[in-house]
Design an enzyme around this catalytic site. Structure first.
Site, mmCIF file in Angstrom:
data_model
loop_
_atom_site.group_PDB
_atom_site.id
_atom_site.type_symbol
_atom_site.label_atom_id
_atom_site.label_comp_id
_atom_site.label_asym_id
_atom_site.label_seq_id
_atom_site.Cartn_x
_atom_site.Cartn_y
_atom_site.Cartn_z
ATOM 1 N N GLU A 308 -56.894 -16.773 -17.717
ATOM 2 C CA GLU A 308 -58.222 -16.973 -17.141
ATOM 3 C C GLU A 308 -58.338 -16.665 -15.640
ATOM 4 O OE1 GLU A 308 -59.602 -20.883 -18.258
ATOM 5 O OE2 GLU A 308 -59.915 -20.261 -20.336
ATOM 6 N N GLU A 427 -57.948 -18.848 -27.096
ATOM 7 C CA GLU A 427 -58.340 -20.255 -27.004
ATOM 8 C C GLU A 427 -59.714 -20.442 -27.631
ATOM 9 O OE1 GLU A 427 -58.317 -22.115 -23.176
ATOM 10 O OE2 GLU A 427 -56.348 -21.339 -22.614
#
Length: 487
Positions: A308, A427
């Site tokens: 991320e 995720e």
């Protein structure tokens, strides 16, 4: 300026051109001091001074409303000619719709000197996906530069309505898509463990029995987030603590021994997100040491470069860092699979700005999915008071809710097929404050829809706040486990 030919939109299978390619509609500027230039190729350049507002150019269908009911979304092809990122908002309006002033809106940050696509799904408002909107009577579309700190420009090349499903059906006939299988199958993240500041700070320590339980339940793989940055010296040569390295190696070896595929990454490198330039060399050196430590490991071990990218590590800076990092890993791992995700927290919207090398062999792209956010993160303490107001949000699988998920996954798959790069949902999950029935339904739907699109999955996460496993009772949350596994 204004030019008008409202019946001149170009239709093709899966899209309807509203502006560009000789399709012209009414155009007006609603912001003071903004300038607009028309290029010979028909594109528009909007230039605005510094502002605390939303300078925009508006495309009006004033002679009659546009009927876009057959489409899922609007897309604007834009180019940022400047040397700084520009945040661009795309909004469409039907004053007769309920919801937020009869509007749908979304934003994306376009890197310097880069092209991009701003996309707004009908019925969405900056990530919220349940806003009423009647796409059969669209009155106007606006392209806006959000609160520019200095004079900024954006070139609007084309506006179009799209049907993601119709476009994707064409792409699914490609040899690339037909050759795909879900990368890493159905897996689970070992979250809040090795990416905590110290293992045990955020929950249990991982034990061999946990890996036994994961393997015996039928999972194919695990993703292991690792916070290397708190276990390495802050000055050159940035040496990783040998004891911590051994701990990571133990997890990898034990998982591989149980026939689980394993992914390790660099996770929660907060200093890098805040100051990419300052941590550039340290990041490269961390990967040099990781690559050395796992040289010769089986192919079932996969590297994910960074979790991320966000904050000051924007798309442009992340692409440059990635360009420097991949050769370091490839020196010892020329054929190992490497996973890379886009900026802005691995969002689907940022995939378009991810720059990959021409040689894409053994590369996989990843994205994360937590939409609708007000459902998946209700009551999450790290989000403050706002998340408390979301408590009680449910997900019951209404047609509108299902369509929103399908459209999002279709966008990710569309990028994958168009770029011929396999894609992986690294995720997805719903926090424990949501009711269990909603969690089960949302998780099963996302997992199954991803697998249908040949996208592998990893649920977030094993035994903490989103957990599929209850460490206190030492047992699975069976309905949630079955939802992930498709049982």
């Amino acid at each position: 300026m204004a030019a008008q030919s409202p019946d001149n939109e170009k239709d093709s299978d899966g899209e309807k051109i509203l502006f560009g390619e000789n399709a012209i509609t009414n155009i007006k500027i609603t912001s003071q001091n903004a300038q607009i230039e028309r290029a010979p190729n028909g594109s528009l350049k909007l230039t605005v001074p510094p502002s605390n507002g939303y300078p925009d150019v508006q495309f009006d269908a004033t002679s009659k409303p546009l009927d876009l009911e057959a489409f899922d979304a609007l897309e604007a092809d834009v180019f940022n000619p400047g040397d700084q990122p520009v945040k661009v908002v795309l909004s469409t309006r039907n004053p007769g719709s309920q919801g937020r002033d009869g509007s749908s809106a979304a934003a994306a940050t376009v890197p310097a000197n880069s092209s991009g696509v701003i996309r707004v799904a009908f019925g969405s408002w900056h990530g919220q996906t349940d806003v009423p909107f009647d796409s059969a009577k669209v009155q106007s579309v606006s392209v806006m530069i959000e609160k520019p700190a200095r004079e900024s420009s954006i070139v609007i090349q084309r506006l179009r309505a799209v049907s993601e499903s119709r476009l994707l059906e064409q792409l699914k006939t490609s040899a690339f898509f037909r050759s795909q299988t879900p990368f890493f199958g159905r897996g689970v993240n070992i979250g809040n463990t090795l990416e905590a500041p110290r293992e045990g700070d955020w929950g249990p320590r991982l034990e061999a029995k946990h890996l036994d339980q994961i393997q015996q339940a039928g999972f194919d793989s695990i993703r292991v987030p690792v916070r290397w940055s708190t276990h390495a010296s802050k000055t050159t040569p940035y040496r990783i603590d040998p004891q911590f390295m051994q701990r990571v190696q133990w997890v990898v070896d034990e998982a591989l021994r149980r026939d689980l595929k394993v992914m390790i990454n660099i996770h929660h490198y907060e200093g890098l997100y805040a100051n990419p330039e300052q941590h550039h060399e340290r990041f490269l050196e961390l990967w040099r040491q990781i690559a050395d430590a796992f040289a010769g490991a089986p192919d079932e071990l996969v590297f994910e470069v960074l979790n991320e990218p966000h904050e000051n590590l924007d798309a442009g800076k992340w692409n440059r860092l990635l360009t420097d990092t991949l050769p370091i890993i490839r020196e010892k791992h020329p054929t190992r699979t490497i996973v890379v995700g886009p900026a802005n927290f691995n969002s689907i919207d940022a995939l378009q700005f991810l720059k990959l090398p021409e040689d894409r062999a053994n590369l996989v792209a990843t994205f994360h999915y937590y939409s609708p956010f007000q459902f998946t993160h209700q009551g999450a303490s790290w989000l403050g008071e706002e998340s408390k107001r979301w408590k009680g949000t449910t997900w019951t699988g209404t047609p509108e809710q299902q369509k929103a998920v399908r459209n999002d996954l279709d966008r990710a798959l569309r990028w994958s097929v168009e770029n011929e790069v396999p894609i992986y949902l690294g995720e997805f999950g719903a926090y424990q404050e949501a009711d269990m029935e909603s969690r089960n339904q949302w998780t099963r739907f996302v997992a199954d829809e991803a697998i249908k699109r040949r996208i592998g999955i990893a649920y977030w996460e094993f035994y903490s706040g989103f957990g599929v496993y209850d460490p206190e009772q030492d047992e699975w949350r069976e309905s949630l486990r079955d939802a992930i596994l498709g049982n």
